[in-house]
Scaffold this motif. Structure first.
Motif, PDB file in Angstrom:
ATOM      1  N   THR A  41       0.859  -1.142  -0.018  1.00 38.71           N
ATOM      2  CA  THR A  41      -0.053   0.090  -0.023  1.00 38.71           C
ATOM      3  C   THR A  41       0.793   1.282  -0.096  1.00 38.71           C
ATOM      4  OG1 THR A  41      -1.286  -1.274   1.441  1.00 38.71           O
ATOM      5  CG2 THR A  41      -2.167   0.940   1.049  1.00 38.71           C
ATOM      6  N   TYR A  45      -1.891 -20.783   8.800  1.00 43.49           N
ATOM      7  CA  TYR A  45      -0.903 -19.799   9.851  1.00 43.49           C
ATOM      8  C   TYR A  45      -0.045 -20.613  10.464  1.00 43.49           C
ATOM      9  CZ  TYR A  45       0.062 -15.456  12.093  1.00 43.49           C
ATOM     10  OH  TYR A  45       0.908 -14.461  12.961  1.00 43.49           O
ATOM     11  N   THR A  55      -2.986  -5.197  16.250  1.00 41.96           N
ATOM     12  CA  THR A  55      -2.761  -4.678  15.019  1.00 41.96           C
ATOM     13  C   THR A  55      -4.089  -4.701  13.991  1.00 41.96           C
ATOM     14  OG1 THR A  55      -1.967  -6.643  14.097  1.00 41.96           O
ATOM     15  CG2 THR A  55      -0.548  -5.241  15.454  1.00 41.96           C
TER      16      THR A  55
END
Ligand code: NAP
Length: 305
Positions: free
Chosen positions: A39, A158, A193
């Protein structure tokens, strides 16, 4: 506390979350930075704040799953800074849908592995090659407590990716140990986060996680930053192939720290005594006799009373 003056640090996933905090901390400690993530605007914003404290910063957008991006980011970093002294392999994604392994789709599994494991490998290989040529460097991989054991959160991809990254850390740590390049990892517990905000803050998972963490709370971003700077720094010059768990005691407890621990109940006067378990067991072991007697100080006097 840390001095990275004259050093260049490449951080992946530096556009927000932990990567943003790492970038600011290394900048404050005097480092020059090469920052990357997908980004562009957010990456530029982090770069701008780091420049404001005096750091020289290269912000080069890129995707860790694209080989050409990785090569371009590393090449630009070396070209503009002369060398890369530290790599923080931080970019990562998690799949928090809670999909059980038996119905988990291959596409997502591969995507998570591509970003969290293969992406980190790509950077370790490209930067590692350069570090080995120079005979010095430090790599810190951001793993997870999910790397070192199974869990009940339905995150097979994960867990597999981070488990792979943990073993890769040890492998590279050993392979490169006698050529001046150290490779370690930091394994955070739960930190708020963008990755975890939805389940932790919006779905009330914070108290659940806190209840099974010996310190009874989730971690703070700054509590992950210092361990990363330590392993990246020369203060850790004899440490390689190590995973530093920063998890409020979670891994040490092996799951035996969930609220309410049973002794909370035991320490009430209403606590029942064990009603003659294992009838006929002769001799009755001391631990069974103790359970039958009740709670010291409650059902019978303390030994020194
Ligand atoms: P986050 O807030 O979601 O940030 C993830 C970062 O990775 C962002 O900068 C993102 O930037 C970047 N990223 C994602 N996919 C990418 C790709 N394909 N290519 C390049 N960059 C990519 O997550 P976080 O909590 O800061 O996590 C950072 C690391 O810590 C991850 O490896 C994570 O697994 C690990 N970790 C986090 C926790 C926790 O509780 N938060 C616990 C243990 C471990 P763009 O979207 O701009 O690309």
């Amino acid at each position: 506390m840390f001095d990275f003056d004259g050093k260049t640090v490449l951080i992946t996933g530096a556009s927000y979350g932990l990567g943003d905090a790492f970038a600011r901390a290394f900048a404050a400690a005097g480092a020059s930075l090469v920052l990357t993530a997908r980004t562009t605007e957010l990456l530029e914003a982090v770069a701008t704040s780091c420049r404001e404290v005096g750091a020289t910063v290269t912000a080069e957008p890129g995707d860790v799953t694209v080989e050409d991006d990785v090569r371009r980011v590393v090449a630009r970093g070396i070209e503009e800074h002369g060398a890369i002294d530290v790599l923080v392999n931080n970019a990562g994604i998690a799949d928090l849908r809670g999909l059980a392994a038996e119905v988990y789709d291959t596409e997502t599994f591969e995507q998570v592995i591509q970003v969290d494991l293969v992406g980190a490998f790509r950077y370790a290989r490209e930067v590692g090659y350069h570090m080995l040529e120079r005979g010095s460097g430090s790599i810190v991989n951001i793993c997870s407590i999910m790397a070192s054991g199974g869990n009940d959160l339905n995150i097979p991809a994960y867990a597999a990716a981070k488990g792979g990254l943990l073993t890769l850390t040890r492998q590279l740590g050993v392979e490169w140990a006698d050529r001046g390049v150290r490779v370690n990892s930091v394994s955070p517990g739960f930190i708020v986060t963008e990755m975890t905000r939805a389940p932790l803050e919006m779905m009330g998972m914070t108290s659940y996680i806190a209840s099974r963490t010996p310190m009874r709370r989730v971690g703070e971003v700054h509590e992950i930053v210092a361990p990363v700077l330590f392993l990246a720094s020369d203060l850790a010059s004899y440490i390689t192939g190590v995973d530093l768990l920063v998890d409020g005691g979670t891994n040490a407890s092996r799951g035996y720290a969930q609220v309410m621990p049973i002794h909370y109940e035991w320490n009430k006067d209403t606590a029942p005594r064990v009603p003659g378990w294992y009838e006929g067991l002769t001799p009755r072991p001391a631990w069974l006799q103790a359970l039958e007697a009740g709670i010291p100080g409650l059902h019978y006097p303390m030994p020194d009373a």
